[in-house]
Design a protein around this motif. Sequence first.
Motif, short mmCIF file in Angstrom:
data_model
loop_
_atom_site.label_atom_id
_atom_site.label_comp_id
_atom_site.label_asym_id
_atom_site.label_seq_id
_atom_site.Cartn_x
_atom_site.Cartn_y
_atom_site.Cartn_z
N ALA A 29 -131.19 -68.43 -33.88
CA ALA A 29 -131.97 -68.34 -32.64
C ALA A 29 -131.11 -68.05 -31.42
O ALA A 29 -131.41 -67.18 -30.60
N ALA A 30 -130.02 -68.80 -31.27
CA ALA A 30 -129.20 -68.69 -30.06
C ALA A 30 -128.56 -67.32 -29.91
O ALA A 30 -128.31 -66.85 -28.79
N LYS A 31 -128.27 -66.65 -31.03
CA LYS A 31 -127.59 -65.35 -31.00
C LYS A 31 -128.52 -64.20 -31.41
O LYS A 31 -128.05 -63.08 -31.61
N GLY A 69 -141.23 -65.45 -30.80
CA GLY A 69 -140.13 -66.31 -30.42
C GLY A 69 -139.42 -66.08 -29.11
O GLY A 69 -139.69 -66.75 -28.12
N THR A 70 -138.51 -65.12 -29.09
CA THR A 70 -137.63 -64.96 -27.92
C THR A 70 -138.28 -64.19 -26.78
O THR A 70 -137.66 -64.02 -25.73
N GLY A 71 -139.52 -63.71 -26.97
CA GLY A 71 -140.28 -63.16 -25.86
C GLY A 71 -140.12 -61.68 -25.60
O GLY A 71 -140.73 -61.15 -24.66
N MET A 93 -136.71 -70.81 -31.83
CA MET A 93 -136.93 -69.47 -31.29
C MET A 93 -137.78 -69.54 -30.03
O MET A 93 -137.51 -68.84 -29.04
N LEU A 94 -138.82 -70.35 -30.04
CA LEU A 94 -139.66 -70.51 -28.85
C LEU A 94 -138.85 -71.08 -27.69
O LEU A 94 -139.02 -70.64 -26.54
N ASP A 95 -137.97 -72.02 -27.97
CA ASP A 95 -137.16 -72.61 -26.91
C ASP A 95 -136.28 -71.56 -26.25
O ASP A 95 -136.10 -71.57 -25.01
N VAL A 96 -135.73 -70.65 -27.06
CA VAL A 96 -134.93 -69.56 -26.51
C VAL A 96 -135.79 -68.68 -25.62
O VAL A 96 -135.39 -68.27 -24.52
N GLY A 97 -137.01 -68.38 -26.07
CA GLY A 97 -137.91 -67.55 -25.28
C GLY A 97 -138.29 -68.19 -23.96
O GLY A 97 -138.33 -67.51 -22.92
N VAL A 98 -138.60 -69.46 -23.98
CA VAL A 98 -138.95 -70.18 -22.73
C VAL A 98 -137.78 -70.14 -21.75
O VAL A 98 -137.96 -69.89 -20.55
N GLU A 99 -136.58 -70.35 -22.27
CA GLU A 99 -135.40 -70.32 -21.40
C GLU A 99 -135.20 -68.93 -20.81
O GLU A 99 -134.90 -68.79 -19.62
#
Length: 243
Positions: A29-31, A69-71, A93-99
């Motif tokens: 997710a992060a990358k 996920g990442t938006g 993945m959702l957390d990455v998208g929100v950020e």
Amino acid sequence: MNDTVSFGYEEVAPEEKTRRVGAVFSGVAAKYDVMNDAMSAGMHRVWKDTFVRRVKPQPGEAILDMAGGTGDIAFRMAARGADVTVADINQEMLDVGVERAMERGIDGLVWSNQNAEELTYPPRVFDAYTIAFGIRNVTDIPKALREAHRVLKYGGRFFCLEFSQTDWPGFREVYDLYSHKLMPQLGKVIADDEDSYRYLAESIRRFPKPPVFEGMIREAGFARTRVESILGGAVNIHSGWKV
């Protein structure tokens, strides 16, 4: 559903695939977006722009972006005024998208943890359903397609962006070499995760070819189905309508 399903080149129990796919995307997710740029030489941005142009999101339309996920797709559709719900089974993945949305000052998106096979929405609530590079990771694809059909309004449209195998002579061999040899090595160098990217390459090879997948979309109830191929079928935009 069959007793086993494909996880890359392996055959595993359905629940095992769901678990393993979850672990893959939690790990990358992060990358994920950095890897997308590296693996496609930035071409994924062009494909996504083309995809959204085909969707033609309109102001005020309710659109479900599944596996979003990442938006990446949602940001493009929201810029055109659509009311987008970003759904993904993977919370990381959702957390990455929100950020990413917060960093870009993008408001108004709804973020929801959802299983594509068992959506919590009532029937006939969305004008469009999109899924980009996510359907091949679903455990029960026919069930997910039926769920997409269920939550769409009559006149609603389904759009799917997905990889497949290219039919271009010469390029096919280069593509196979790249995906099986170089993609896992890129995953190791950039994301410190060779195995996940080996799975992602293998999952492309196991995914149904475009005519077969188009048939699955029709079997789920969609009409006026269409396939638009890019790079000889290496990437495809599938579409259909609920009538």
